[in-house]
Design a protein around this motif. Structure first.
Motif, PDB file in Angstrom:
ATOM      1  N   UNK A   1     -17.876   7.339 -18.604  1.00  0.00           N
ATOM      2  CA  UNK A   1     -17.895   6.844 -17.004  1.00  0.00           C
ATOM      3  C   UNK A   1     -17.759   7.960 -16.069  1.00  0.00           C
TER       4      UNK A   1
ATOM      5  N   UNK B   1       1.239   3.464  -2.849  1.00  0.00           N
ATOM      6  CA  UNK B   1       1.586   4.922  -2.899  1.00  0.00           C
ATOM      7  C   UNK B   1       3.472   4.748  -2.967  1.00  0.00           C
TER       8      UNK B   1
ATOM      9  N   UNK C   1     -22.238   4.666 -16.087  1.00  0.00           N
ATOM     10  CA  UNK C   1     -21.715   4.421 -17.472  1.00  0.00           C
ATOM     11  C   UNK C   1     -22.881   4.898 -18.359  1.00  0.00           C
TER      12      UNK C   1
ATOM     13  N   UNK D   1      -5.982  -3.241 -15.835  1.00  0.00           N
ATOM     14  CA  UNK D   1      -5.191  -1.958 -16.175  1.00  0.00           C
ATOM     15  C   UNK D   1      -4.186  -1.333 -15.167  1.00  0.00           C
TER      16      UNK D   1
ATOM     17  N   UNK E   1      -5.937  10.404 -13.555  1.00  0.00           N
ATOM     18  CA  UNK E   1      -5.114   9.058 -13.961  1.00  0.00           C
ATOM     19  C   UNK E   1      -4.792   8.779 -15.304  1.00  0.00           C
TER      20      UNK E   1
ATOM     21  N   UNK F   1      -2.408   2.808  -9.302  1.00  0.00           N
ATOM     22  CA  UNK F   1      -3.756   2.229  -9.221  1.00  0.00           C
ATOM     23  C   UNK F   1      -3.644   1.218 -10.307  1.00  0.00           C
TER      24      UNK F   1
ATOM     25  N   UNK G   1     -17.903  -1.665 -16.226  1.00  0.00           N
ATOM     26  CA  UNK G   1     -17.070  -0.604 -15.619  1.00  0.00           C
ATOM     27  C   UNK G   1     -15.750  -1.221 -14.986  1.00  0.00           C
ATOM     28  N   UNK G   2     -14.910  -0.276 -14.638  1.00  0.00           N
ATOM     29  CA  UNK G   2     -13.563  -0.837 -14.063  1.00  0.00           C
ATOM     30  C   UNK G   2     -13.635  -0.942 -12.691  1.00  0.00           C
ATOM     31  N   UNK G   3     -13.236  -1.534 -11.839  1.00  0.00           N
ATOM     32  CA  UNK G   3     -13.182  -1.697 -10.495  1.00  0.00           C
ATOM     33  C   UNK G   3     -11.678  -1.430  -9.978  1.00  0.00           C
ATOM     34  N   UNK G   4     -11.507  -0.259  -9.054  1.00  0.00           N
ATOM     35  CA  UNK G   4     -10.235  -0.294  -8.861  1.00  0.00           C
ATOM     36  C   UNK G   4      -9.715  -0.642  -7.525  1.00  0.00           C
ATOM     37  N   UNK G   5      -8.841  -1.052  -7.289  1.00  0.00           N
ATOM     38  CA  UNK G   5      -7.867  -1.401  -5.924  1.00  0.00           C
ATOM     39  C   UNK G   5      -7.432   0.187  -5.353  1.00  0.00           C
ATOM     40  N   UNK G   6      -6.967  -0.275  -4.009  1.00  0.00           N
ATOM     41  CA  UNK G   6      -6.532   0.987  -3.212  1.00  0.00           C
ATOM     42  C   UNK G   6      -5.550   1.916  -3.438  1.00  0.00           C
ATOM     43  N   UNK G   7      -4.742   0.959  -4.412  1.00  0.00           N
ATOM     44  CA  UNK G   7      -3.218   1.947  -5.042  1.00  0.00           C
ATOM     45  C   UNK G   7      -2.082   1.435  -3.879  1.00  0.00           C
TER      46      UNK G   7
ATOM     47  N   UNK H   1      -9.185   4.491  -4.008  1.00  0.00           N
ATOM     48  CA  UNK H   1      -9.974   3.867  -5.216  1.00  0.00           C
ATOM     49  C   UNK H   1     -10.950   4.606  -5.619  1.00  0.00           C
TER      50      UNK H   1
ATOM     51  N   UNK I   1       1.017  -1.082   0.113  1.00  0.00           N
ATOM     52  CA  UNK I   1       0.098  -0.001  -0.018  1.00  0.00           C
ATOM     53  C   UNK I   1       0.967   1.198  -0.181  1.00  0.00           C
ATOM     54  N   UNK I   2       2.019   1.248   0.807  1.00  0.00           N
ATOM     55  CA  UNK I   2       3.190   2.048   0.754  1.00  0.00           C
ATOM     56  C   UNK I   2       4.257   1.713   0.254  1.00  0.00           C
TER      57      UNK I   2
ATOM     58  N   UNK J   1      -2.708   2.253 -13.875  1.00  0.00           N
ATOM     59  CA  UNK J   1      -2.905   3.711 -13.961  1.00  0.00           C
ATOM     60  C   UNK J   1      -1.856   4.307 -13.039  1.00  0.00           C
TER      61      UNK J   1
ATOM     62  N   UNK K   1      -1.252   8.173 -10.613  1.00  0.00           N
ATOM     63  CA  UNK K   1      -1.979   9.364 -10.378  1.00  0.00           C
ATOM     64  C   UNK K   1      -1.062  10.144  -9.404  1.00  0.00           C
TER      65      UNK K   1
ATOM     66  N   UNK L   1     -16.769   8.700 -11.973  1.00  0.00           N
ATOM     67  CA  UNK L   1     -16.250   8.101 -10.920  1.00  0.00           C
ATOM     68  C   UNK L   1     -16.282   8.781  -9.748  1.00  0.00           C
TER      69      UNK L   1
END
Lengths: 112, 111
Positions: free
Chosen positions: B34, A108, B48, A33, A43, A91, A100-106, B42, A9-10, A35, A37, B36
Motif C-alpha cells: 500500500x 502528539x 493497494x 491498529x 510508522x 496514530x 486499506x487502513x484509515x488513520x486518525x489525526x493522531x 493522518x 490531539x496534544x 502506530x 511516529x 499512503x
C-alpha cells in the motif's frame, strides 16, 4: 463516526506520569491498529486488534505500554511512567479485514 | 524480519517535473503493498497493489508492483506544490496483521 477520531490531539506531560490516549474507530471496522511516529521516522507498529481475537502486541516497546479495546469499538493506549523517548505522534487506524487502513489525526505526546 | 525500505529519503523538484519513488520489501507471505500520502498528521490512502505488473492510476499518480523483484514504484507526473508530502509505503502479510511501514520519502515541490 465518519472517520477515525483520536483524543487528545496534544498532550504534554511530565516524565514519570501515566497517559491515556483514546481512539474511536470507524463504525463497523473490525481491525484497529496503533502506530507511533517519531520525528522524521516512519510508522512504528505497536499493537493490532482484530475482532474478538487476541491482540497482536508484538510491537509494544516495553511493558509500560498497554492497550485495550472493548469489542469493536473504542481503544485506549496507556503509557505508564512516561519517559522522554516516548514523545511522538501516536496514530490509530481502523479497517475492514483485508482492506486499506484509515488513520486518525493522531495524538502528539510530549514528555518533559 | 519483515521490512520495507524506501528511497530516496527526500526529494526536491520543481513544479511540472515527474518523480519516481521507490519501495523495496521483504515480507513473509506477501499479501499486499500500500501507498499512503502524509501531509500533516493522518496518512491518506493512495493505492493497494496485490498483483505484479498491473498499473494502478489515479490522476497524475500511478503505481506498479513487481513481486518477483520485491519492489514497487510510485510515479507522479506534472508535479504540483500540493504534492509536497511524505509518501509512505507499507506491506501486509497473509496473516493480515499489522502493516509494516517504510520510513517514507519526503517530497518537496517548489513553484
Amino acid at each position: 463516526g465518519a472517520g477515525v477520531s483520536q483524543s487528545p490531539s496534544n498532550k504534554v506531560t511530565e516524565k514519570g506520569k501515566d497517559v491515556e490516549l483514546r481512539c474511536d474507530p470507524i463504525s463497523g471496522h473490525t481491525a484497529l491498529y496503533w502506530y507511533r511516529q517519531s520525528l522524521g521516522q516512519g510508522l512504528e507498529f505497536l499493537i493490532y486488534f482484530q475482532g474478538n481475537s487476541a491482540p497482536d502486541k508484538s510491537g509494544l516497546p516495553s511493558d509500560r505500554f498497554s492497550a485495550e479495546r472493548t469489542g469493536e469499538s473504542v481503544s485506549t493506549l496507556t503509557i505508564q511512567r512516561t519517559q522522554q523517548e516516548d514523545s511522538a505522534v501516536y496514530l490509530c487506524a481502523s479497517s475492514l479485514r483485508g482492506r486499506e487502513l484509515f488513520f486518525g489525526e493522531g495524538s502528539r505526546l510530549t514528555v518533559l | 524480519e519483515d521490512k520495507v525500505v524506501q528511497s530516496p529519503l527526500s526529494l526536491v523538484v520543481h513544479e511540472g517535473d515527474t518523480v519516481t519513488l521507490n519501495c523495496s520489501y521483504e515480507v513473509t507471505n506477501f499479501r499486499s503493498l500500500l501507498w499512503y500520502k502524509q501531509e500533516k498528521k493522518a496518512p491518506t490512502f493512495l493505492f493497494m497493489l496485490t498483483s505484479s505488473g498491473i498499473e494502478k492510476k489515479s490522476g497524475r499518480l500511478s503505481s506498479i508492483l513487481d513481486k518477483k523483484e520485491l519492489f514497487s514504484i510510485l510515479n507522479i507526473t506534472a508535479t504540483q506544490t500540493g504534492d509536497s508530502a511524505v509518501y509512505l509505503c507499507a506491506v501486509e502479510n497473509q496473516a493480515g496483521t499489522a502493516l509494516i511501514f517504510g520510513k517514507g520519502t519526503t517530497l518537496s515541490v517548489s513553484s
